[in-house]
Motif scaffolding. Sequence first.
Motif, mmCIF file in Angstrom:
data_model
loop_
_atom_site.group_PDB
_atom_site.id
_atom_site.type_symbol
_atom_site.label_atom_id
_atom_site.label_comp_id
_atom_site.label_asym_id
_atom_site.label_seq_id
_atom_site.Cartn_x
_atom_site.Cartn_y
_atom_site.Cartn_z
ATOM 1 N N GLN A 35 0.840 -1.204 0.000
ATOM 2 C CA GLN A 35 0.000 0.000 0.000
ATOM 3 C C GLN A 35 0.878 1.257 0.000
ATOM 4 N N ALA A 36 1.658 1.421 -1.044
ATOM 5 C CA ALA A 36 2.627 2.517 -1.136
ATOM 6 C C ALA A 36 1.971 3.890 -0.991
ATOM 7 N N VAL A 37 2.623 4.739 -0.207
ATOM 8 C CA VAL A 37 2.188 6.126 -0.046
ATOM 9 C C VAL A 37 3.363 7.054 -0.306
ATOM 10 N N LEU A 38 3.018 8.252 -0.716
ATOM 11 C CA LEU A 38 3.998 9.264 -1.100
ATOM 12 C C LEU A 38 4.010 10.361 -0.048
ATOM 13 N N ALA A 39 5.188 10.780 0.354
ATOM 14 C CA ALA A 39 5.318 11.918 1.264
ATOM 15 C C ALA A 39 5.226 13.196 0.419
ATOM 16 N N PRO A 40 4.291 14.096 0.737
ATOM 17 C CA PRO A 40 4.107 15.290 -0.102
ATOM 18 C C PRO A 40 5.287 16.257 -0.053
ATOM 19 N N CYS A 41 6.087 16.177 0.981
ATOM 20 C CA CYS A 41 7.198 17.121 1.154
ATOM 21 C C CYS A 41 8.341 16.870 0.175
ATOM 22 N N CYS A 42 8.677 15.592 -0.051
ATOM 23 C CA CYS A 42 9.856 15.294 -0.875
ATOM 24 C C CYS A 42 9.612 14.241 -1.957
ATOM 25 N N GLY A 43 8.417 13.648 -1.952
ATOM 26 C CA GLY A 43 8.105 12.646 -2.971
ATOM 27 C C GLY A 43 8.615 11.258 -2.656
ATOM 28 N N ALA A 44 9.164 11.056 -1.469
ATOM 29 C CA ALA A 44 9.645 9.720 -1.087
ATOM 30 C C ALA A 44 8.450 8.780 -0.920
ATOM 31 N N THR A 45 8.663 7.509 -1.224
ATOM 32 C CA THR A 45 7.605 6.513 -1.113
ATOM 33 C C THR A 45 7.938 5.526 -0.006
ATOM 34 N N PHE A 46 6.906 5.136 0.734
ATOM 35 C CA PHE A 46 7.022 4.177 1.841
ATOM 36 C C PHE A 46 5.799 3.268 1.826
ATOM 37 N N CYS A 47 5.872 2.159 2.548
ATOM 38 C CA CYS A 47 4.670 1.369 2.828
ATOM 39 C C CYS A 47 3.778 2.254 3.692
ATOM 40 N N SER A 48 2.494 2.139 3.506
ATOM 41 C CA SER A 48 1.564 2.914 4.326
ATOM 42 C C SER A 48 1.786 2.645 5.810
ATOM 43 N N ASP A 49 1.843 1.365 6.190
ATOM 44 C CA ASP A 49 2.026 1.017 7.603
ATOM 45 C C ASP A 49 3.352 1.537 8.153
ATOM 46 N N CYS A 50 4.412 1.450 7.350
ATOM 47 C CA CYS A 50 5.727 1.926 7.808
ATOM 48 C C CYS A 50 5.697 3.422 8.065
ATOM 49 N N ALA A 51 5.127 4.184 7.124
ATOM 50 C CA ALA A 51 5.088 5.640 7.267
ATOM 51 C C ALA A 51 4.226 6.043 8.450
ATOM 52 N N ILE A 52 3.054 5.418 8.566
ATOM 53 C CA ILE A 52 2.150 5.761 9.666
ATOM 54 C C ILE A 52 2.786 5.405 11.002
ATOM 55 N N ASP A 53 3.407 4.244 11.063
ATOM 56 C CA ASP A 53 4.071 3.816 12.303
ATOM 57 C C ASP A 53 5.181 4.798 12.682
ATOM 58 N N ARG A 54 6.005 5.182 11.717
ATOM 59 C CA ARG A 54 7.104 6.114 11.981
ATOM 60 C C ARG A 54 6.572 7.471 12.435
#
Length: 96
Positions: A35-54
């Motif tokens: 469930q890849a998501v994009l960070a709006p600040c820099c365009g980096a991509t992460f797993c949704s769960d990883c980004a939310i957890d972090r």
Amino acid sequence: LGDTVGEKVTAAFTQGARRVEESLKCPLCHQMFRQAVLAPCCGATFCSDCAIDRLAHSSVDNSNCPSCGKEVLVHQLIANEDIRMQVDKVQKTSKA
């Protein structure tokens, strides 16, 4: 590397497939994006769960992007549909 054209093609295809898989790995968990998501600040991509957890483990006043360190909130993450489609294709191909 094999001597026949078929062996060379297979080896080249396998190396190319590995590079594609590497490009579809989350920088946080090092697994294929889920469930890849994009960070709006820099365009980096992460797993949704990883980004939310972090982001959830950041301080309330300081929710920073794991890639560039700029402030980003969970609701600002954007579904990365292109990466999600690529991951689906790779997973379907590897199951075939």
